[in-house]
Design a protein around this motif. Structure first.
Motif, PDB file in Angstrom:
ATOM      1  N   ARG A   1       0.820  -1.203   0.000  1.00  0.00           N
ATOM      2  CA  ARG A   1       0.000   0.000   0.000  1.00  0.00           C
ATOM      3  C   ARG A   1       0.852   1.250   0.000  1.00  0.00           C
ATOM      4  O   ARG A   1       1.903   1.299   0.622  1.00  0.00           O
ATOM      5  CB  ARG A   1      -0.863   0.062   1.273  1.00  0.00           C
ATOM      6  N   ASN A   2       0.354   2.275  -0.613  1.00  0.00           N
ATOM      7  CA  ASN A   2       0.935   3.596  -0.455  1.00  0.00           C
ATOM      8  C   ASN A   2       0.556   4.109   0.929  1.00  0.00           C
ATOM      9  O   ASN A   2      -0.599   4.013   1.352  1.00  0.00           O
ATOM     10  CB  ASN A   2       0.371   4.529  -1.540  1.00  0.00           C
ATOM     11  N   HIS A   3       1.566   4.629   1.636  1.00  0.00           N
ATOM     12  CA  HIS A   3       1.314   5.205   2.959  1.00  0.00           C
ATOM     13  C   HIS A   3       1.092   6.698   2.763  1.00  0.00           C
ATOM     14  O   HIS A   3       2.036   7.451   2.578  1.00  0.00           O
ATOM     15  CB  HIS A   3       2.487   4.916   3.892  1.00  0.00           C
ATOM     16  N   LEU A   4      -0.162   7.092   2.782  1.00  0.00           N
ATOM     17  CA  LEU A   4      -0.538   8.454   2.394  1.00  0.00           C
ATOM     18  C   LEU A   4      -0.630   9.345   3.636  1.00  0.00           C
ATOM     19  O   LEU A   4      -1.586   9.271   4.394  1.00  0.00           O
ATOM     20  CB  LEU A   4      -1.880   8.413   1.644  1.00  0.00           C
TER      21      LEU A   4
ATOM     22  N   TYR B   1      10.150   4.161   0.245  1.00  0.00           N
ATOM     23  CA  TYR B   1       9.313   3.560   1.285  1.00  0.00           C
ATOM     24  C   TYR B   1       7.821   3.564   0.945  1.00  0.00           C
ATOM     25  O   TYR B   1       7.006   3.157   1.755  1.00  0.00           O
ATOM     26  CB  TYR B   1       9.532   4.292   2.616  1.00  0.00           C
ATOM     27  N   ASN B   2       7.485   4.066  -0.260  1.00  0.00           N
ATOM     28  CA  ASN B   2       6.071   4.181  -0.636  1.00  0.00           C
ATOM     29  C   ASN B   2       5.313   5.002   0.408  1.00  0.00           C
ATOM     30  O   ASN B   2       4.169   4.712   0.748  1.00  0.00           O
ATOM     31  CB  ASN B   2       5.442   2.793  -0.800  1.00  0.00           C
TER      32      ASN B   2
ATOM     33  N   ASN C   1      -6.521   9.334   3.060  1.00  0.00           N
ATOM     34  CA  ASN C   1      -7.008   7.987   2.793  1.00  0.00           C
ATOM     35  C   ASN C   1      -8.532   7.908   2.821  1.00  0.00           C
ATOM     36  O   ASN C   1      -9.167   8.385   3.746  1.00  0.00           O
ATOM     37  CB  ASN C   1      -6.469   7.022   3.850  1.00  0.00           C
TER      38      ASN C   1
ATOM     39  N   GLN D   1      -1.392   2.584  11.449  1.00  0.00           N
ATOM     40  CA  GLN D   1      -1.007   3.227  10.188  1.00  0.00           C
ATOM     41  C   GLN D   1       0.001   4.333  10.473  1.00  0.00           C
ATOM     42  O   GLN D   1       1.022   4.450   9.803  1.00  0.00           O
ATOM     43  CB  GLN D   1      -2.236   3.827   9.486  1.00  0.00           C
TER      44      GLN D   1
ATOM     45  N   SER E   1       4.085   8.847   1.442  1.00  0.00           N
ATOM     46  CA  SER E   1       3.845  10.192   0.922  1.00  0.00           C
ATOM     47  C   SER E   1       3.756  11.181   2.076  1.00  0.00           C
ATOM     48  O   SER E   1       2.805  11.147   2.859  1.00  0.00           O
ATOM     49  CB  SER E   1       2.556  10.218   0.099  1.00  0.00           C
ATOM     50  N   LEU E   2       4.754  12.059   2.166  1.00  0.00           N
ATOM     51  CA  LEU E   2       4.777  13.114   3.182  1.00  0.00           C
ATOM     52  C   LEU E   2       4.528  14.452   2.501  1.00  0.00           C
ATOM     53  O   LEU E   2       4.630  14.566   1.284  1.00  0.00           O
ATOM     54  CB  LEU E   2       6.139  13.130   3.878  1.00  0.00           C
TER      55      LEU E   2
ATOM     56  N   GLY F   1       3.442   3.028  11.252  1.00  0.00           N
ATOM     57  CA  GLY F   1       4.166   2.639  10.038  1.00  0.00           C
ATOM     58  C   GLY F   1       4.824   3.863   9.416  1.00  0.00           C
ATOM     59  O   GLY F   1       5.983   3.824   8.980  1.00  0.00           O
TER      60      GLY F   1
END
Lengths: 401, 401, 401, 401
Positions: A9-12, A330-331, A19, A358, A333-334, A361
């Motif tokens: 998953r993308n970590h948004l 790391y996939n 999300n 989440q 998104s900051l 992570g």
């Protein structure tokens, strides 16, 4: 198109768009529909009723406008003010800056109260201006509740108090884009005349719906406001509200069903629990930042934001590189630092339909990125601090007890 | 929420929003994304290039605005004109009427050329006005390509010819909401300065994207146009185009991916094949209407629309009852008659991602409804007429030969 | 992968897999889940209770097996019978043939009662066999309720009557693949011992769930049945039913939620209304076939099927060409003729979540194809006949009155 | 139905079913289709070719069976063996136990080689049995590549070496359910005769497809194998392969498109990169477990599994309580301890489309749960250990470099 897809998953964690929960994605997974059938107005009616609960208003009138936050700003201003009107506006970061730019281009006479980026609105200055304005030439106070660029939350109750203290009739217009439905927000109690947010923030929907709520006083002002407007004109909505068909032009059917699902999820969790959850997420983030030995861009605790944390990096690090690495390795998104704080801060958005694991992570990712870019972080330190707090504070999931 | 769901599919034949093809629904079935990552600008670039093909322009500059058709109108007008500017505008039905209302409220000096509802734009009158305007006080001509309320398609090539004949420099602003991507449309060849459409029409997406294309001349005009605008200001877009990040504010990620899929489908079918298909659907519908012994609201063949047919009912029938029964009994969504033709016409939208058998299901439904409401239709007559034509004209599906 | 996509919707009229309604597609649009969490058993419990209503049984025990109809057959046979057991089985078309083939390969001693394709089960022959079987050597009667290849519906009540008349204890095993949830089906009243269907038929789900319901007598038989089985063994299910965890191996989470949504839709419409709707669709199809001057493969009215119609084409036409053209030109999917009737019949499936206008679109397509392939059909004739009937018989959609 | 929904995403860390990536969910979001149209066989052909790459075989024949892993087991056994055949089978945990149970119920003569739970297959014992079997009475060796209950990976290359050393012709049947597409797996090189997996494991699809691959020798064996089978019979598939229509009964259209998307993602990442990623995830997990001071159920490093880690809890803790709290408080789904290790271990599944930050969120959750249940964990310790390793080893995402 999908193939910048990383494994997993993308970590948004940008502070919007955020999300979207699965039930909302599901609800929007549908064909178009005739919005003039009996079904859509019936649903719209429930949405207009329920959205008021999110704003904590019973007297306000909501508008669900097919636009973004920028459009919602324009709707708030042009419906209540006339060109040349004097307004007081607080400049504390990039989004308040953009709103002020809009206010100026819409030809209002903007009296800007500027603070350092990282500080909240200068309310003493407001008090003094109001004290001096016995002629009531100031028509509106414009304030961003939560400045997304710096992670600063302003004290709206205090603003109301000052207005009341001076018995000043200026309208109070509030950008609640990154606050409403995440931070404590009380439209009626705080005497807010126009409050607004966007669907892609704490409501956890796609972008495309600007949600604006107008007090009776704001509606009254709209009758005489001379700003030119058509698309954003509340009167067109009110005309269709009266007819019971609700829409002066075509709404997004998908966003309506999505909003229905989003509201259902929020009420299921409980709005106060949602707000408490954001406080947990914000607190945990701040504890991690502290443990890493980094500074919060927000200069005082009273302004700490529970929806976004802007983290200041040491001068020898370019914060944009942190964001880049997050995405590339790391996939994750900051948020970038914007304008005055570009390169100096990166931002962790922690709003919307998000839970603690989440966030953890994400924090693990930030730790590793910090190490990547040469900051001497002790790996695990932020996690330890965040977990110590969270393990004591996470409640049971109500639906699973 | 789903439980006004009738058994089987809803037959959606309003002239917008229209049916979304499955691949587009799939493409939009996704979480939000950081629109500042490298991925979104890269995709946006392809969209901006490809959308120009739909407008048949190589010199135009497209804007994908998070708004509806009404917002796209406002974008076209406020970016090119100044308050008080004289414009000529054609009134031929409800949507041209609404656009004129907007033009007036935006403080332009609107010279309205009115036709009977059911007729096209009065181009003789335009010619005479232009002939008399040697001082070039007329700044723009505003015309709706396809009037969705009456099913009337105007002749844009003829408008250009008249402008050229008089060497008149007025801008040509065109509402292509129910035409672009369905009818023959040639922005460059016809010298159109601003053309616009909405995502929920022939592109077959959800509502939420106003698509506006500006000629170099229109862009030039935008530099001096004095209409107040911020949300709709092209310059904000152009600034971000130059930076390569494209978005002055948050776009709908879902609509971007949806547009990508929609364009891919259109190019796969071939734009000219798409237009030919709409002609088949329009022709078949008109043949059915004729066979039923009913009149087309459109008064002359030259104005027949291939995207929507407004059918006139006998005076003893209320056309709204036809629409109501469609929804209540047949799961068929038809368009109401609007304003002057309310109660007198109902409308069959036949645009977007639609095929002949879908249309025939709709026509069968209309036949039965006509009978329901007491019109002496011969059941099967419309189908027979439509099928006789279609059976001779439907091509093989290219991807399946 | 999508790019054999024709413009517009695919018209899916094979007799399975059938169209999935949007609410069901939505319900299945989800990530996997831990099926050992408390949530999945709780939902499973409601499914097992509710699926019994579809079978009209209160005493039966349902099994939701991750398999197809072929697997459901095997489950029915191997759980109730032992190798060498004598069974009577009716051969009336391709699917009964395949089941018999399975019965033989599973080593049962199959006494086949064959009919011409297009006729129903020869019940006189059954009666005579039972009369002769005073020793009760016949252990089971296997019958396909609705033979999908020929559109023949057998009279199950009559089968039960014959068994009762002869007081014969043979188990009654029924393939309800293309009947249950579409045709009148009464497991308890008709004394059916094992009834089965597949998810992709009238329940309108994807393929992947074989649904089997066992009477108490069948369950009793399973205790002594010697057929070797593991995957299909009911006892493994019963063990997990007792524990309350329900699943001996991993179910498809998506199909469980899909089944929940499918059942909700059916109960919302009302099972009897669903069955009545199938009768309308079947009747309308048969009226069209008659109007075209074509023969129904089903030889007598008493066997007419309301879920599938097999249409006989004249000898000079290859029915496969009809199916091919449907796909290549009209985006219409029809069923091929199988085995003995290959090339001679094509099939229109009219089962599942389908409404009348969808069917009429299909019938219009068939008319045009018939013309394409040189059959002298009068265009519009089938539509006229079907509409005349339907216009008198379609009820209002209950949720929209 | 959705309303055991906790805020934020469910953290799914059971060792199957696993997280489905968004592109796969999208690909499956579709209506049914006629599987006899030209489109489905064309796609099936690519699937059968491409699935072989996952098994690393060029000579194997794949079968995509609408069933679960249990069904895939049955397919492997019944197609290659006859009742009474002697087979050697390793018992090392719950899933090998279940397979052995199936082998016995299918009437094979099973020689069980048992190890302690937490140990790998006793290959010395195998060697000695083969050495003694000069008559080649042993027809097959059945081995689970990765025992999901204990997190033990067996050495298949060593098994092959032993067979070759003894020139023993026994078939080698391998359960690769929790290994294939995640661990190093080489069907051809290791001389595996039947290998199998399930769609819901490392392929990251919903449950419902049992994937079985047979070597030429296995296919040869299937010609004489006397086990009774129909649904699982390879010959029915081979018959349809020859015809080019591929399916003896209805497949799940959705799973076919899902598999297409899943394979595309895997090839995009690169199968070797996928395997390396699983090694990173496994290593990080084991480092965390060690840091917590807990024992891995797997007794030797050579057996460590990169897809699932079974963690032994101290005797004063009930591991089921850990799983319960994960679900109730943290929205985290962990695997229970099964059978002999029930209450003694909990399991972390780290397979499928998963990335490092997702895993770290899970590990943070486990740390907090450990504290919850009274284990004296140092918060942050596991994270620190895992991050120290990961920060050195995570590669850039190839599509984003």
């Amino acid at each position: 198109m999908d193939y910048v897809y990383g494994p997993g998953r993308n970590h948004l964690f940008v502070p919007g768009p955020v999300n979207i929960p699965e039930p909302v994605i599901r609800a929007m997974n549908r064909n178009n529909e005739d919005y003039r059938s009996p079904a859509v107005p019936a649903m719209t009616k429930t949405l207009l009723e329920d959205i008021k609960k999110i704003f904590k208003t019973t007297t306000g009138t909501p508008f669900l406008i097919p636009t973004t936050g920028t459009g919602a700003w324009e709707s708030a201003l042009t419906n209540t003010l006339s060109p040349g009107d004097k307004i007081v506006s607080f400049l504390i970061g990039q989004f308040s800056l953009l709103w002020i730019d809009q206010q100026q281009r819409l030809k209002f006479n903007v009296d800007v109260i500027e603070s350092d980026w990282g500080q909240g609105a200068n309310l003493e200055m407001l008090a003094s201006k109001l004290a001096g304005d016995t002629a009531h030439t100031i028509k509106a106070i414009c304030i961003v509740h939560n400045e997304t660029a710096t992670g600063v939350t302003n004290n709206l109750a205090a603003v109301r108090k000052i207005l009341d203290y001076h018995s000043h009739p200026a309208l109070l217009l509030v950008d609640g884009v990154s606050s409403i439905c995440a931070l404590d927000f009380r439209m009626d109690e705080w005497g807010i005349d126009v409050a607004l947010t966007g669907s892609q923030k704490a409501l956890s929907l796609p972008t495309g719906m600007g949600i604006v709520c107008a007090s009776p006083k704001a509606l009254e002002a709209s009758k005489t406001a001379k700003s030119v407007r058509v698309f954003f004109d509340w009167n067109d909505y009110l005309k269709f509200y009266k007819m019971g068909t609700f829409w002066p032009y075509t709404p997004s059917i998908q966003l309506l069903y999505g909003l229905r699902a989003a509201l259902d999820l929020i009420f299921e969790e409980g709005l106060d629990n949602v707000i408490a959850r954001h406080n947990r997420l914000g607190t945990a983030t701040r504890l991690a930042v502290e443990a890493w030995g980094l500074k919060n861009c927000t200069q005082k605790e009273e302004w700490f934001s529970d929806t976004v944390t802007a983290v200041v990096v040491p001068p020898y690090i370019d914060s944009s590189e942190i964001v880049r690495r997050g995405w590339k390795r790391y996939n994750l998104s900051l948020g970038l630092g914007l304008n005055k704080v570009a390169g100096k801060v990166f931002r962790i958005g922690h709003l919307g339909n998000l839970n603690e694991l989440q966030l953890l992570g994400c924090l693990a990712g930030v730790e590793m990125i910090l190490k990547d870019v040469g900051y001497p972080v002790k790996l695990g330190s932020g996690m330890a601090a965040a977990c110590a707090y969270l393990q004591n504070n996470i409640p049971m999931i109500p639906s699973r007890i």
